[in-house]
Design an enzyme around this catalytic site. Structure first.
Site, PDB file in Angstrom:
ATOM      1  N   PHE A 140       0.861  -1.183   0.000  1.00  0.00           N
ATOM      2  CA  PHE A 140       0.000   0.000   0.000  1.00  0.00           C
ATOM      3  C   PHE A 140       0.891   1.225   0.000  1.00  0.00           C
ATOM      4  CE2 PHE A 140      -2.484   3.434   1.795  1.00  0.00           C
ATOM      5  CZ  PHE A 140      -3.671   3.318   1.091  1.00  0.00           C
ATOM      6  N   ASP A 225       9.137   2.779   1.287  1.00  0.00           N
ATOM      7  CA  ASP A 225       7.963   3.465   1.803  1.00  0.00           C
ATOM      8  C   ASP A 225       7.919   3.226   3.306  1.00  0.00           C
ATOM      9  OD1 ASP A 225       5.439   4.118   2.751  1.00  0.00           O
ATOM     10  OD2 ASP A 225       4.381   3.375   0.998  1.00  0.00           O
ATOM     11  N   LYS A 254       2.732  10.206   8.260  1.00  0.00           N
ATOM     12  CA  LYS A 254       2.023   9.747   9.454  1.00  0.00           C
ATOM     13  C   LYS A 254       2.617  10.325  10.734  1.00  0.00           C
ATOM     14  CE  LYS A 254      -0.174   5.511   7.688  1.00  0.00           C
ATOM     15  NZ  LYS A 254      -1.578   5.864   7.963  1.00  0.00           N
TER      16      LYS A 254
END
Length: 405
Positions: A140, A225, A254
């Site tokens: 993702f 990532d 995040k």
């Protein structure tokens, strides 16, 4: 005179685009790892806003940074720079392999920048035919059309017309598939060192070493990532620091803002040079408010006290989950690293992760899922041990409720 609105969950269905399906609970305040809803019911937070609130809710240092910067300067276009952005970029460079930083607003934006930079680097150095991006099943990387196409979950990318091309997906941790796929056409290999949405799956050390080896052999870039695994989540500042390899490009978001929207792409001077003036940009990237908070997050998280504390708390979570499992036999495995942990549901409870999530909410606990078969835990990195114990007691009640049903 303003009139207080009586806001309810039903209004979400009236005024919001229906791409989310939030629970009936509407949190209104939080402190540390506790949250209270409109009815003043208390919840222990094992979710962390999906690995975002790394220092819990309303941490005084972050609140202080927001207030202080809010009285100075909110926004500048990137026609100018600002002190908080320069300070945060310097801290990130000093703490990592990177020499250059690009700021964005979200993980998807940071990944979009990384993918564009990898393509541009390959085109500039080797020609337009070197364009293949290798990515992995169950990955993702965000919800822009480019990043969702690189992410290895077709359910998220299908149905929007023709997808960006030259993207190849192979199984994660499969060295044979990797060796059979990487070629002179490959410009980048993009992966999460610890898959989050895909089910909390650790990158095998031998697999990660092979990624680096093959990328070097074929002049491809390794893009990590670390949107979910970064900023202390695994017990290292970034997860790559706990592996045998160093990426060429790394994305972070995040937890970087502790709840305030900010993201960054990190890379080397040589690679960064291919983003010349005007090649890429962002209106809000490097926003002074966001960067001021990011500086406060970095100052707290990038310390032995916090990073070593993550490792201690990981063991408390594992012990708690294993103790629950000894009684109720719902997990086939507990996996992950640091405070990104997954409880994999066994065959009897396959497909029921959301049932466990809803039962947890009923019992005053906020957790996450990673697909239909994994319960995901991504709490504050400094969650008090007593909150872990209380949260586990509430999780046990939720599990018992499901098992007895």
């Amino acid at each position: 005179m303003s009139v207080k609105m009586n806001l309810t969950r039903a209004q979400f269905d009236e005024v919001m685009v229906p791409n989310y399906a939030p629970s009936p609970v509407i949190p209104v305040r939080g402190q540390g790892s506790r949250v209270w809803d409109q009815q003043d019911k208390e919840y222990v937070d094992f979710a962390g806003g999906i690995a975002v609130t790394c220092l819990g809710h309303c941490h005084p240092a972050l609140v202080g940074a927001l207030k202080a910067q809010g009285e100075k300067l909110w926004h500048l276009s990137n026609v100018m720079t600002n002190e908080p952005a320069l300070a945060l970029a310097t801290k990130l460079v000093n703490a990592t392999f990177a020499e250059k930083v690009y700021f964005a607003n979200s993980g998807a934006e940071a990944n979009e920048a990384a993918l564009k930079l990898a393509r541009r680097y390959a085109v500039d150095n080797y020609g337009p035919e070197k364009d293949e991006i290798i990515a992995f099943d169950k990955a993702f990387h965000g919800r822009t059309f480019f990043t969702v196409s690189v992410g290895g979950q077709a359910a998220y990318s299908d149905g929007f017309g023709p997808k960006p091309q030259a993207i190849t997906h192979i199984p994660y941790n499969d060295i044979a598939a990797l060796e059979a796929t990487v070629s002179e056409k490959t410009c980048a290999i993009m992966l999460e060192p610890l898959q989050g949405e895909g089910g909390i799956i650790n990158g095998d050390p031998a697999f990660l070493r092979k990624v680096r080896e093959l990328a070097d052999k074929y002049n491809a870039l390794v893009v990590f990532d670390e949107v979910q695994s970064g900023m202390g989540r695994t017990g290292d500042l970034y997860a790559y620091m706990g592996t045998d390899i160093v990426p060429d490009i790394l994305t972070t978001a995040k937890a970087l803002g502790g709840g305030f929207p900010i993201a960054a792409m990190l890379t080397t001077t040589e690679i960064a040079a291919h983003f010349k003036v005007g090649t890429h940009g962002s209106t809000y990237g490097g926003n002074p408010l966001a960067c001021a908070i990011g500086n406060a997050v970095m100052d707290i998280v990038n310390t032995p006290e916090v990073l070593d504390g993550v490792k201690r708390r990981e063991q408390l979570f594992r012990d708690g989950l294993n103790s629950i499992n000894d009684k109720y036999h719902v997990f086939s495995q507990v996996r992950g690293k640091g405070l990104l942990i997954g409880g994999v549901l066994n065959e009897k409870y396959q497909g029921r992760s959301r049932d466990f999530l809803l039962a947890a909410i009923d019992n005053g606990l906020m957790i996450l899922v990673a697909g239909a078969n994994v319960l995901r835990f991504a709490p504050s990195l400094i969650i008090p041990e007593e909150d872990i114990a209380e949260g586990m007691a509430r999780l046990e009640k939720a599990v018992a409720q499901i098992v007895a049903a």
